[in-house]
Scaffold this motif. Structure first.
Motif, PDB file in Angstrom:
ATOM      1  N   ARG A  27      -5.987  -0.725 -10.165  1.00  0.00           N
ATOM      2  CA  ARG A  27      -7.076  -1.613 -10.610  1.00  0.00           C
ATOM      3  C   ARG A  27      -8.019  -1.935  -9.444  1.00  0.00           C
ATOM      4  O   ARG A  27      -9.219  -1.929  -9.583  1.00  0.00           O
ATOM      5  CB  ARG A  27      -6.451  -2.901 -11.181  1.00  0.00           C
ATOM      6  CG  ARG A  27      -7.412  -3.707 -12.028  1.00  0.00           C
ATOM      7  CD  ARG A  27      -6.713  -4.714 -12.935  1.00  0.00           C
ATOM      8  NE  ARG A  27      -5.633  -5.444 -12.299  1.00  0.00           N
ATOM      9  CZ  ARG A  27      -4.349  -5.389 -12.692  1.00  0.00           C
ATOM     10  NH1 ARG A  27      -3.994  -4.618 -13.700  1.00  0.00           N
ATOM     11  NH2 ARG A  27      -3.431  -6.108 -12.097  1.00  0.00           N
ATOM     12  N   PHE A  47      -9.066   2.287  -7.597  1.00  0.00           N
ATOM     13  CA  PHE A  47      -9.374   3.581  -8.184  1.00  0.00           C
ATOM     14  C   PHE A  47     -10.877   3.840  -8.336  1.00  0.00           C
ATOM     15  O   PHE A  47     -11.394   4.858  -7.878  1.00  0.00           O
ATOM     16  CB  PHE A  47      -8.650   3.763  -9.528  1.00  0.00           C
ATOM     17  CG  PHE A  47      -8.874   5.125 -10.108  1.00  0.00           C
ATOM     18  CD1 PHE A  47      -8.330   6.264  -9.499  1.00  0.00           C
ATOM     19  CD2 PHE A  47      -9.658   5.310 -11.250  1.00  0.00           C
ATOM     20  CE1 PHE A  47      -8.554   7.526 -10.019  1.00  0.00           C
ATOM     21  CE2 PHE A  47      -9.871   6.582 -11.767  1.00  0.00           C
ATOM     22  CZ  PHE A  47      -9.325   7.688 -11.148  1.00  0.00           C
ATOM     23  N   PHE A  48     -11.603   2.900  -8.976  1.00  0.00           N
ATOM     24  CA  PHE A  48     -13.029   3.173  -9.208  1.00  0.00           C
ATOM     25  C   PHE A  48     -13.832   3.234  -7.901  1.00  0.00           C
ATOM     26  O   PHE A  48     -14.683   4.124  -7.747  1.00  0.00           O
ATOM     27  CB  PHE A  48     -13.623   2.186 -10.204  1.00  0.00           C
ATOM     28  CG  PHE A  48     -13.155   2.459 -11.601  1.00  0.00           C
ATOM     29  CD1 PHE A  48     -13.345   3.718 -12.171  1.00  0.00           C
ATOM     30  CD2 PHE A  48     -12.518   1.480 -12.357  1.00  0.00           C
ATOM     31  CE1 PHE A  48     -12.895   3.986 -13.461  1.00  0.00           C
ATOM     32  CE2 PHE A  48     -12.073   1.744 -13.644  1.00  0.00           C
ATOM     33  CZ  PHE A  48     -12.249   2.996 -14.198  1.00  0.00           C
ATOM     34  N   VAL A  99     -13.238   6.695  -6.649  1.00  0.00           N
ATOM     35  CA  VAL A  99     -13.975   7.742  -7.380  1.00  0.00           C
ATOM     36  C   VAL A  99     -15.440   7.716  -6.943  1.00  0.00           C
ATOM     37  O   VAL A  99     -16.046   8.770  -6.683  1.00  0.00           O
ATOM     38  CB  VAL A  99     -13.873   7.519  -8.912  1.00  0.00           C
ATOM     39  CG1 VAL A  99     -14.735   8.543  -9.652  1.00  0.00           C
ATOM     40  CG2 VAL A  99     -12.431   7.623  -9.377  1.00  0.00           C
ATOM     41  N   LEU A 141     -19.930   4.564 -13.822  1.00  0.00           N
ATOM     42  CA  LEU A 141     -19.074   4.429 -12.627  1.00  0.00           C
ATOM     43  C   LEU A 141     -19.673   3.418 -11.657  1.00  0.00           C
ATOM     44  O   LEU A 141     -18.957   2.573 -11.097  1.00  0.00           O
ATOM     45  CB  LEU A 141     -18.926   5.797 -11.944  1.00  0.00           C
ATOM     46  CG  LEU A 141     -18.149   5.780 -10.630  1.00  0.00           C
ATOM     47  CD1 LEU A 141     -16.694   5.357 -10.865  1.00  0.00           C
ATOM     48  CD2 LEU A 141     -18.184   7.147  -9.970  1.00  0.00           C
ATOM     49  N   ARG A 180     -18.939   0.028 -12.666  1.00  0.00           N
ATOM     50  CA  ARG A 180     -17.555  -0.408 -12.457  1.00  0.00           C
ATOM     51  C   ARG A 180     -17.234  -0.593 -10.974  1.00  0.00           C
ATOM     52  O   ARG A 180     -16.436  -1.457 -10.606  1.00  0.00           O
ATOM     53  CB  ARG A 180     -16.586   0.628 -13.027  1.00  0.00           C
ATOM     54  CG  ARG A 180     -16.599   0.674 -14.527  1.00  0.00           C
ATOM     55  CD  ARG A 180     -15.535   1.617 -15.033  1.00  0.00           C
ATOM     56  NE  ARG A 180     -15.726   1.922 -16.445  1.00  0.00           N
ATOM     57  CZ  ARG A 180     -14.881   2.652 -17.136  1.00  0.00           C
ATOM     58  NH1 ARG A 180     -13.808   3.168 -16.567  1.00  0.00           N
ATOM     59  NH2 ARG A 180     -15.108   2.885 -18.400  1.00  0.00           N
TER      60      ARG A 180
END
Lengths: 271, 182
Positions: free
Chosen positions: B24, B27-28, B31, B107, B110
């Motif tokens: 949580r 990760f984003f 990426v 993305l 986020r």
């Protein structure tokens, strides 16, 4: 884009898969390594004593010491230095053959002569001269290769030939002579009579034994002139018996060569 | 704030839910960071997923000497560069341009938690790669200069210089407004 929980599920799936794959790899590696390790351990256990004997010269080789292997051409009783167990372990002597090194030992060495010499087991300048006989004197000088069957003949030159030692003969001769430690013998020596003996052993006719060892730049000669013929009489102590046994072995080695056998029969025989 | 190190300790102690917390949190952003190298969102997701997988499979490799975020970004960078080396062989998914734009903006939403960051991000595309990375790591991910230098495999002074040049360029591109954003 996917939601975070989908990515998280994907992560769990990938981690599980990866962990399983790693476990499988580890199991396969173990399965391959265990037999390999066993082969290595067994191979080492089998090969190591031979390698140690070949390169170190101290470890036993098939139950024999290095000296024992080379002296194997001698009858065990003729090697007083050997312990009883070692004598029992020695192979029977091959009295007819010039080469007396066990055949399987020879096979271990690809180029035995060069390896033995390279390791300094036999000094490069090693040679010997051996004179023996009763009426007609026989002799051999490994430096020149001159082999004389007898000097007691109408045409002595017919009894002279040349023999170059094979590496096995050379190794055997070196083993015999170096084990004797000729420097501890007097230059004029009688193996049948102790210097302080009250009664002296003698025979008519008598015989001569002269042994000369050349190695490492020095030369040692032990002369036994007009000593007893021997036969049933043995040397007066262990050292004397070792000397006689070595001379006997050398004589058999030289009289077993094809060159010796090609010489004519003795012209004169004595009773 | 320990950037997930305490969660990772709990994971090492057998608490599987710690994995979800780390995901949580990291990760984003990961990426988003990887996509700066790849400019290929599906690939960036895959590479980021690989980096996270490595984090959880090789449990003893992370030694807690840097923050977990720094370590994960280092993993992500090395995986991204590796991907670029083998890009032709690995390319699987092709998105249309419109899909790709939509995905990237999702993305961005986020990964970047403020309008200010999003505004800077729009201008970043025109900067050279090194400067872009320096701004990304320090302003977006809020890593320290030392941590950013570790991820970028540069020393602190080089990162300093990159940031200085990046700011200068951004000021030129965005005017006074840009200065305020930084």
């Amino acid at each position: 884009m996917k939601e975070l929980n989908e990515y998280t599920e994907e992560l769990h799936r990938r981690v599980d898969l990866k962990v399983q794959t790693r476990r499988q790899h580890r199991r396969r590696l173990l399965a391959a390594c265990v037999p390999l390790a066993l082969v290595l351990v067994l191979g080492t256990a089998l090969v190591w004593p031979r390698l140690a004997a070949r390169f170190g010269g101290e470890e036993p080789r098939d139950g024999l010491t290095c000296e024992g292997v080379i002296a194997a051409g001698q009858a065990p009783d003729e090697i007083p230095e050997l312990a009883t167990e070692q004598k029992e372990a020695l192979p029977e002597p091959d009295t007819g053959a010039a080469s007396t090194l066990p055949h399987d030992e020879l096979e271990l060495i690809d180029d035995p002569q060069s390896e033995w010499n390279a390791e300094g087991i036999i000094p490069s300048d090693f040679s010997f001269r051996f004179i023996w006989g009763c009426y007609g004197i026989s002799s051999y000088d490994s430096e020149s290769g001159k082999l004389v069957k007898t000097t007691d003949a109408t045409r002595p030159e017919d009894y002279v030939t040349t023999h170059t030692l094979t590496w096995e003969e050379r190794a055997e001769a070196w083993s015999l002579l170096s084990a004797l430690e000729l420097e501890h013998y007097p230059a004029d020596y009688d193996p049948y009579n102790a210097p302080d003996a009250e009664q002296r052993m003698a025979s008519e006719p008598s015989r001569d034994l002269v042994l000369t060892l050349r190695a490492d730049g020095s030369e040692i000669t032990v002369s036994c002139r007009e000593i007893c013929l021997g036969g049933v009489v043995r040397g007066y102590d262990e050292k004397a018996r070792a000397f006689l046994a070595a001379c006997d072995r050398l004589e058999r080695l030289l009289t077993g060569t094809p060159e010796w056998k090609a010489l004519p029969d003795y012209e004169f025989y004595y009773e | 704030m320990d950037n997930g190190a305490s969660s990772y300790r709990r994971f090492l102690d057998g608490d599987e839910s710690a994995m979800d917390e780390i995901m949580r949190e990291l990760f984003f952003p990961l990426v988003f960071f990887v996509n700066r190298y790849l400019n290929d969102l599906p690939a960036a997701e895959d590479v980021a997923m690989d980096a996270m997988t490595e984090l959880f499979v090789h449990k003893r490799r992370y030694h807690f000497k840097v923050s977990l975020k720094t370590y994960v970004f280092m993993l992500g960078k090395s995986r991204a560069l590796n991907y670029l080396k083998h890009r032709k062989a690995l390319r699987e998914t092709e998105l249309t341009e419109a899909e790709a734009l939509a995905e990237e903006s999702e993305l961005e939403r986020r990964a970047l938690d403020s309008e200010r960051k999003r505004a800077v991000n729009a201008a970043l595309a025109r900067l050279p790669e090194d400067q872009r990375m320096a701004v990304h790591l320090i302003y977006f991910e809020e890593l320290s200069y030392e941590e950013a230098a570790r991820v970028m495999r540069k020393d602190r002074k080089q990162v300093d210089n990159l940031l200085y040049r990046a700011k200068k360029s951004l000021r030129a591109m965005l005017g006074e407004e840009g200065e305020e954003l930084l």
